[in-house]
Write an enzyme that holds these catalytic residues in place. Structure first.
Site, PDB file in Angstrom:
ATOM      1  N   LYS A 168       0.854  -1.195   0.000  1.00  0.00           N
ATOM      2  CA  LYS A 168       0.000   0.000   0.000  1.00  0.00           C
ATOM      3  C   LYS A 168       0.889   1.245   0.000  1.00  0.00           C
ATOM      4  O   LYS A 168       1.799   1.364   0.829  1.00  0.00           O
ATOM      5  CB  LYS A 168      -0.892  -0.029   1.244  1.00  0.00           C
TER       6      LYS A 168
HETATM    7  O1  G3P Z   1      -7.702   2.077   5.142  1.00  0.00           O
HETATM    8  C1  G3P Z   1      -8.049   3.336   4.708  1.00  0.00           C
HETATM    9  C2  G3P Z   1      -9.413   3.832   5.093  1.00  0.00           C
HETATM   10  O2  G3P Z   1     -10.369   2.847   4.972  1.00  0.00           O
HETATM   11  C3  G3P Z   1      -9.470   4.681   6.316  1.00  0.00           C
HETATM   12  O3  G3P Z   1     -10.766   4.947   6.763  1.00  0.00           O
HETATM   13  O4  G3P Z   1     -12.367   5.733   8.478  1.00  0.00           O
HETATM   14  O5  G3P Z   1      -9.910   6.251   8.738  1.00  0.00           O
HETATM   15  O6  G3P Z   1     -11.288   7.399   6.996  1.00  0.00           O
HETATM   16  P1  G3P Z   1     -11.104   6.145   7.789  1.00  0.00           P
END
Ligand code: G3P
Length: 214
Positions: A83
């Protein structure tokens, strides 16, 4: 649509995998920090639970550092996807990994042209963050519509992996638009499963079953 679990918590990952609904897993530095584990010992454990792509994020921000880290991560298991943040140095790393046959997930995508550049560099997956766009009063799902159209218009193979999912409607809309995959927190998997009529129906069946002849 493939469903990935967005988690670094092996108990959650194990529970979701045992239901047979998980096609892959995504992690990020925030999720890994939350469970207080080292990435190099966590990723092999996740790979032993999930039979599908498992994203592990590099921490370097220069191409040489990303490539060195990513090569180590990719050696952990054949399902590891490296990633990489959507910055110029990241795209250079994606180009190198693509040539080496290492799969990549380009993360922190917030615009259609960022996604176009990632696809041109050869990204295996692009992760548009819908929830974080919604948070600042942009329409996260509009970005997914734009990405699907742009990738289809030019025949890119990069898979759209909807990320930063906050609730079931993000999944419903992603599936209707035709995104390839969505990565969802464990709590949202529970929400997807839940329906009050299922619960009420089961309760009634169990109550009636007590009246059945033995
Ligand atoms: O893994 C990346 C993403 O899904 C992060 O989500 O909730 O931290 O914006 P969030």
């Amino acid at each position: 649509m493939q469903i990935f679990i967005d988690s670094a918590d092996v108990r959650e990952i194990r529970e979701a995998a045992s239901m047979g609904v998980i096609d892959g897993c995504t992690t990020n530095p925030s999720l890994v920090a939350k469970v207080g584990r080292k990435l190099e010992e966590l990723i092999p454990e996740i790979c032993s639970i999930v039979d599908g792509p498992v994203s592990a994020e590099v921490l370097s921000t220069d191409v040489d550092g990303m490539v060195a880290e990513g090569r180590i991560l990719a050696k952990i298991h054949k399902n590891v996807v490296v990633k990489i943040p959507l910055i110029g140095e990241g795209l250079k790393a994606v180009r190198i990994f693509t040539a080496e046959g290492i799969k990549t997930n380009v993360t922190l995508c917030f615009s259609p042209m960022q996604a176009l550049l990632a696809a041109k560099a050869g990204a295996t997956y692009i992760s548009p963050f819908v929830g974080r766009l919604d948070d600042i009063q942009y329409d996260g799902m509009e970005l997914i519509e734009q990405l699907v159209t742009i990738y289809e218009n030019y025949g890119f193979n990069t898979q759209i992996l909807v990320a930063s999912v906050r609730g079931p409607m993000h999944l419903v809309q992603s599936a209707l638009i035709g995104a390839h995959c969505s990565t969802v927190p464990f709590s949202v998997i529970g929400q997807l499963l839940k329906h009050p009529l299922t619960d009420a129906g089961l309760e009634k069946f169990l109550a009636d079953a007590k009246k059945m002849k033995a």
